[in-house]
Design an enzyme around this catalytic site. Structure first.
Site, short mmCIF file in Angstrom:
data_model
loop_
_atom_site.label_atom_id
_atom_site.label_comp_id
_atom_site.label_asym_id
_atom_site.label_seq_id
_atom_site.Cartn_x
_atom_site.Cartn_y
_atom_site.Cartn_z
N SER A 23 0.81 -1.23 0.00
CA SER A 23 0.00 0.00 0.00
C SER A 23 0.84 1.28 0.00
CB SER A 23 -0.96 0.00 1.18
OG SER A 23 -1.92 -1.00 1.01
N LYS A 72 -10.44 -5.36 9.84
CA LYS A 72 -11.52 -4.87 8.98
C LYS A 72 -12.89 -4.91 9.67
CE LYS A 72 -9.41 -5.66 4.47
NZ LYS A 72 -9.55 -6.28 3.15
N ASN A 93 -12.28 -1.41 4.67
CA ASN A 93 -10.87 -1.30 4.29
C ASN A 93 -10.44 0.14 4.09
OD1 ASN A 93 -11.87 -0.58 1.77
ND2 ASN A 93 -10.43 -1.84 0.63
N ASP A 108 -12.75 -3.19 -1.93
CA ASP A 108 -12.10 -4.35 -2.56
C ASP A 108 -12.90 -4.88 -3.76
OD1 ASP A 108 -9.77 -4.60 -1.04
OD2 ASP A 108 -10.79 -5.72 0.53
N GLY A 132 -14.10 -19.81 -3.31
CA GLY A 132 -13.68 -19.20 -2.06
C GLY A 132 -14.87 -18.53 -1.39
N GLY A 134 -14.03 -16.55 1.78
CA GLY A 134 -13.43 -15.72 2.82
C GLY A 134 -13.71 -14.24 2.55
N GLY A 135 -12.91 -13.39 3.18
CA GLY A 135 -13.15 -11.95 3.07
C GLY A 135 -13.09 -11.45 1.64
N GLY A 245 -4.19 -10.54 -9.82
CA GLY A 245 -4.80 -9.85 -8.68
C GLY A 245 -4.30 -8.44 -8.43
P1 NAP Z 1 -9.53 -15.79 3.97
O1 NAP Z 1 -10.63 -14.92 4.49
O2 NAP Z 1 -8.60 -16.43 4.93
O3 NAP Z 1 -10.20 -16.94 3.06
C1 NAP Z 1 -9.41 -17.97 2.53
C2 NAP Z 1 -10.21 -18.76 1.52
O4 NAP Z 1 -9.34 -19.72 0.92
C3 NAP Z 1 -11.37 -19.55 2.13
O5 NAP Z 1 -12.40 -19.65 1.17
C4 NAP Z 1 -10.73 -20.92 2.37
O6 NAP Z 1 -11.63 -21.98 2.40
C5 NAP Z 1 -9.87 -21.02 1.13
N1 NAP Z 1 -8.77 -21.97 1.30
C6 NAP Z 1 -7.65 -21.79 2.03
N2 NAP Z 1 -6.85 -22.87 1.93
C7 NAP Z 1 -7.50 -23.76 1.12
C8 NAP Z 1 -7.19 -25.05 0.64
N3 NAP Z 1 -6.05 -25.66 0.95
N4 NAP Z 1 -8.07 -25.64 -0.20
C9 NAP Z 1 -9.23 -25.03 -0.53
N5 NAP Z 1 -9.58 -23.80 -0.10
C10 NAP Z 1 -8.72 -23.17 0.72
O7 NAP Z 1 -8.59 -14.98 2.97
P2 NAP Z 1 -9.01 -13.75 2.04
O8 NAP Z 1 -8.73 -12.49 2.76
O9 NAP Z 1 -10.37 -13.97 1.51
O10 NAP Z 1 -7.91 -13.84 0.88
C11 NAP Z 1 -7.99 -14.87 -0.10
C12 NAP Z 1 -6.94 -14.59 -1.19
O11 NAP Z 1 -7.28 -13.38 -1.86
C13 NAP Z 1 -5.52 -14.40 -0.64
O12 NAP Z 1 -4.63 -15.06 -1.50
C14 NAP Z 1 -5.29 -12.91 -0.71
O13 NAP Z 1 -3.95 -12.59 -0.93
C15 NAP Z 1 -6.13 -12.55 -1.91
N6 NAP Z 1 -6.59 -11.15 -1.84
C16 NAP Z 1 -6.28 -10.34 -2.88
C17 NAP Z 1 -6.70 -9.03 -2.87
C18 NAP Z 1 -6.36 -8.13 -4.01
O14 NAP Z 1 -6.54 -6.92 -3.88
N7 NAP Z 1 -5.90 -8.67 -5.12
C19 NAP Z 1 -7.49 -8.55 -1.80
C20 NAP Z 1 -7.80 -9.43 -0.76
C21 NAP Z 1 -7.34 -10.73 -0.79
P3 NAP Z 1 -12.34 -22.42 3.78
O15 NAP Z 1 -13.48 -21.48 4.00
O16 NAP Z 1 -12.79 -23.81 3.52
O17 NAP Z 1 -11.29 -22.34 4.86
#
Ligand code: NAP
Length: 288
Positions: A23, A72, A93, A108, A132, A134-135, A245
């Site tokens: 950032s 967040k 955010n 986001d 996915g 997650g957040g 991304g």
């Molecule tokens: P998060 O809230 O921790 O969610 C993680 C997600 O990944 C959940 O759906 C989880 O599934 C899944 N997951 C993790 N390990 C797994 C595995 N071995 N097999 C299958 N599913 C798995 O994380 P997040 O904040 O959403 O971030 C997710 C990704 O997005 C990260 O790589 C982050 O760097 C990226 N991101 C990018 C941006 C951008 O601006 N480009 C912004 C935010 C995030 P479960 O629910 O089953 O645990």
């Protein structure tokens, strides 16, 4: 001390850990493109102290905050006003000022949509599959729903999280693996593949089997380290259009600056600054 809209020109990101945040590089390039003399710093704020950080924002007259993990949701509960997406997601955010009130936003999901629009990808009437729940996935589902996407399919390892995330948009539902093949846009919003060198990647480093993808799809990975994940590489190999991304990261930052300054900065130098920072870290062996 009276809280007033600050005349100051300091913005910051709060998170923990925050040392590897891109950032500062992205925002400084954005401020430069706007010709303003704002500064941007990173504050490592421990879990549980988000309220203290907002109090400091008021006391010190910090003009804008970016908020990252793990704050967040706590910040969503501590601002005076929540924009609609932030309220739906219970996640903030971005913090900006409206008079003497603090406004929480979530940029986001809108950042991803802006990056797809910049790439000329038509979002009307598209079928979207999001892997996915997650957040990141939640912000993307919410944004596609607000944009009127008619068909949003959510897939996740943990199905009840997928069910919960799918409630964010009226057109969203939990899907099955074969739904990936019928989507126009397939998005990896899991962390699977993050930090994995594509040359060393195995099947477990892909969010879904590559043979589910089609040449006429747009395949998006929210991961930006590495920029070309093994999954994007596999998608490109079958002829699909790929989007990394970094566009989402840069556009969500541009939307933050728009809230702070009332003007949208130039995307190109922000992306270049992020790429240069990532490349420097790769050279130093530090990764992200
Ligand atoms: P998060 O809230 O921790 O969610 C993680 C997600 O990944 C959940 O759906 C989880 O599934 C899944 N997951 C993790 N390990 C797994 C595995 N071995 N097999 C299958 N599913 C798995 O994380 P997040 O904040 O959403 O971030 C997710 C990704 O997005 C990260 O790589 C982050 O760097 C990226 N991101 C990018 C941006 C951008 O601006 N480009 C912004 C935010 C995030 P479960 O629910 O089953 O645990």
């Amino acid at each position: 001390m009276n809280a007033q809209r600050p005349a100051g020109k300091l913005a910051a990101v709060i998170g923990s850990p925050v040392a590897h945040s891109l950032s500062p590089a992205i925002h400084r390039a954005g401020f430069a493109s706007l010709g303003v003399d704002w500064s941007y710093v990173a504050f490592d704020v421990p879990d549980g102290a988000a309220g203290d950080a907002l109090a400091a924002m008021r006391t010190l007259g910090i003009a804008g905050l970016s908020v990252t993990m793990p704050h967040k949701s706590a910040v969503a509960g501590a601002v005076d006003i929540l924009e609609p997406a932030a309220r739906a997601l219970n996640s903030v955010n971005t913090v900006s000022w409206d008079g003497d009130q603090l406004v929480g936003s979530s940029t986001d999901g809108a950042g991803l949509l802006a990056s797809l629009a910049e790439a000329g990808i038509e979002l009307d009437s598209c079928r979207v599959a999001i892997i996915g729940a997650g957040g990141a996935a939640r912000s993307v589902i919410d944004a596609f729903g607000r944009a009127g996407a008619p068909d949003i399919t959510v897939l996740n390892r943990t199905v009840d999280r997928a069910e919960q995330a799918a409630t964010l948009a009226a057109s969203a539902s939990v899907g099955i693996v074969s739904d990936i093949s019928r989507a126009d846009i397939v998005i990896n919003a899991t962390s699977v593949g993050m930090g994995v060198d594509p040359d060393d990647a195995g099947a477990d480093d892909l969010p879904c089997r590559a043979d589910l993808l089609r040449a006429d799809q747009v395949v998006v990975d929210l991961i930006y380290h590495p920029l070309q994940t093994a999954w994007l590489r596999a998608a490109a190999a079958i002829g699909a259009r790929t989007v990394d991304g970094l566009g989402m990261l840069v556009h969500q930052a541009a939307l933050q600056q728009e809230r702070w300054l009332g003007r949208r900065p130039d995307i190109a130098p922000m992306r270049s600054a992020a790429e240069a920072e990532l490349a420097a870290r790769e050279r130093n062996g530090g990764g992200r």
